[in-house]
Design a protein around this motif. Structure first.
Motif, PDB file in Angstrom:
ATOM      1  N   VAL A  24       0.858  -1.186   0.000  1.00  0.00           N
ATOM      2  CA  VAL A  24       0.000   0.000   0.000  1.00  0.00           C
ATOM      3  C   VAL A  24       0.893   1.234   0.000  1.00  0.00           C
ATOM      4  N   GLU A  25       0.803   2.020  -1.052  1.00  0.00           N
ATOM      5  CA  GLU A  25       1.601   3.238  -1.160  1.00  0.00           C
ATOM      6  C   GLU A  25       1.013   4.319  -0.260  1.00  0.00           C
ATOM      7  N   MET A  33      -7.888   6.374   4.897  1.00  0.00           N
ATOM      8  CA  MET A  33      -8.096   7.264   6.040  1.00  0.00           C
ATOM      9  C   MET A  33      -9.312   8.176   5.884  1.00  0.00           C
ATOM     10  N   VAL A  34      -9.511   8.735   4.698  1.00  0.00           N
ATOM     11  CA  VAL A  34     -10.623   9.685   4.522  1.00  0.00           C
ATOM     12  C   VAL A  34     -11.974   8.989   4.707  1.00  0.00           C
ATOM     13  N   PRO A  35     -12.258   7.855   4.033  1.00  0.00           N
ATOM     14  CA  PRO A  35     -13.544   7.192   4.297  1.00  0.00           C
ATOM     15  C   PRO A  35     -13.694   6.721   5.743  1.00  0.00           C
ATOM     16  N   MET A  36     -12.586   6.292   6.351  1.00  0.00           N
ATOM     17  CA  MET A  36     -12.653   5.860   7.743  1.00  0.00           C
ATOM     18  C   MET A  36     -12.998   7.027   8.656  1.00  0.00           C
ATOM     19  N   ALA A  37     -12.415   8.201   8.399  1.00  0.00           N
ATOM     20  CA  ALA A  37     -12.719   9.373   9.226  1.00  0.00           C
ATOM     21  C   ALA A  37     -14.157   9.820   9.040  1.00  0.00           C
ATOM     22  N   ILE A  38     -14.646   9.780   7.818  1.00  0.00           N
ATOM     23  CA  ILE A  38     -16.039  10.169   7.561  1.00  0.00           C
ATOM     24  C   ILE A  38     -16.992   9.180   8.218  1.00  0.00           C
ATOM     25  N   ALA A  39     -16.712   7.891   8.070  1.00  0.00           N
ATOM     26  CA  ALA A  39     -17.579   6.873   8.670  1.00  0.00           C
ATOM     27  C   ALA A  39     -17.548   6.949  10.189  1.00  0.00           C
ATOM     28  N   ALA A  49     -16.177   1.776  11.348  1.00  0.00           N
ATOM     29  CA  ALA A  49     -15.489   2.801  10.560  1.00  0.00           C
ATOM     30  C   ALA A  49     -14.196   2.236   9.976  1.00  0.00           C
ATOM     31  N   PHE A  50     -13.485   1.445  10.769  1.00  0.00           N
ATOM     32  CA  PHE A  50     -12.271   0.795  10.281  1.00  0.00           C
ATOM     33  C   PHE A  50     -12.599  -0.155   9.132  1.00  0.00           C
ATOM     34  N   ALA A  51     -13.704  -0.885   9.266  1.00  0.00           N
ATOM     35  CA  ALA A  51     -14.118  -1.820   8.210  1.00  0.00           C
ATOM     36  C   ALA A  51     -14.487  -1.070   6.930  1.00  0.00           C
ATOM     37  N   VAL A  52     -15.159   0.063   7.063  1.00  0.00           N
ATOM     38  CA  VAL A  52     -15.505   0.873   5.885  1.00  0.00           C
ATOM     39  C   VAL A  52     -14.231   1.363   5.202  1.00  0.00           C
ATOM     40  N   GLY A  53     -13.267   1.831   5.984  1.00  0.00           N
ATOM     41  CA  GLY A  53     -11.999   2.286   5.417  1.00  0.00           C
ATOM     42  C   GLY A  53     -11.259   1.170   4.711  1.00  0.00           C
ATOM     43  N   CYS A  54     -11.229  -0.004   5.316  1.00  0.00           N
ATOM     44  CA  CYS A  54     -10.553  -1.146   4.696  1.00  0.00           C
ATOM     45  C   CYS A  54     -11.261  -1.573   3.409  1.00  0.00           C
ATOM     46  N   PHE A  55     -12.594  -1.544   3.420  1.00  0.00           N
ATOM     47  CA  PHE A  55     -13.336  -1.896   2.206  1.00  0.00           C
ATOM     48  C   PHE A  55     -13.045  -0.896   1.086  1.00  0.00           C
ATOM     49  N   CYS A  56     -13.017   0.404   1.408  1.00  0.00           N
ATOM     50  CA  CYS A  56     -12.724   1.415   0.390  1.00  0.00           C
ATOM     51  C   CYS A  56     -11.307   1.256  -0.154  1.00  0.00           C
ATOM     52  N   LEU A  57     -10.365   0.936   0.722  1.00  0.00           N
ATOM     53  CA  LEU A  57      -8.991   0.701   0.275  1.00  0.00           C
ATOM     54  C   LEU A  57      -8.917  -0.531  -0.605  1.00  0.00           C
TER      55      LEU A  57
END
Length: 127
Positions: A24-25, A33-39, A49-57
């Motif tokens: 991961v670059e 980070m951005v989707p996780m912070a929003i979630a 929120a961590f799961a949403v961030g991981c899914f978006c990544l």
């Protein structure tokens, strides 16, 4: 990250950090980070929120598989350049100034963070 050049050399180079975390670059971490912070603002449990961030990544990495590191900067720079020379920007000089300012700001931001600079900035020497 800034790279100073001397008068002894006429080559154009830029420096990047090879640091990545499991493939991961650093630019990919934005899509985590951005989707996780929003979630995190909307959900009660930080795990979701961590799961949403991981899914978006995961989705971002899946959609951009096979692209070289730094492709996001290049696409953003090319898009901003096209928008700067578009008919809309030519009709409104204030919009053109704002777009040019944003493009220069993003180029400087990418350089300071240590990501790839845009192609419009690669051949400039630092004073």
């Amino acid at each position: 990250m800034r790279l100073r050049t001397t008068t002894d050399s006429d080559t154009f180079v830029y420096a990047t950090s090879p640091l990545n975390f499991g493939g991961v670059e650093k630019e990919d971490l934005l899509t985590w980070m951005v989707p996780m912070a929003i979630a995190n603002q909307f959900m009660d449990d930080p795990f979701y929120a961590f799961a949403v961030g991981c899914f978006c990544l995961w989705l971002y990495k899946r959609l951009t598989a096979g692209t070289p590191p730094g492709h996001m900067v290049l696409r953003l720079s090319v898009g901003m350049g096209r928008f700067e020379h578009s008919d809309f920007a030519n009709q409104f000089p204030a919009a053109k100034k704002v777009i040019r300012f944003l493009n220069n700001f993003l180029n400087n931001l990418w350089l300071e963070v240590g990501l790839l600079p845009s192609p419009t900035y690669c051949n400039r020497y630092e004073p």
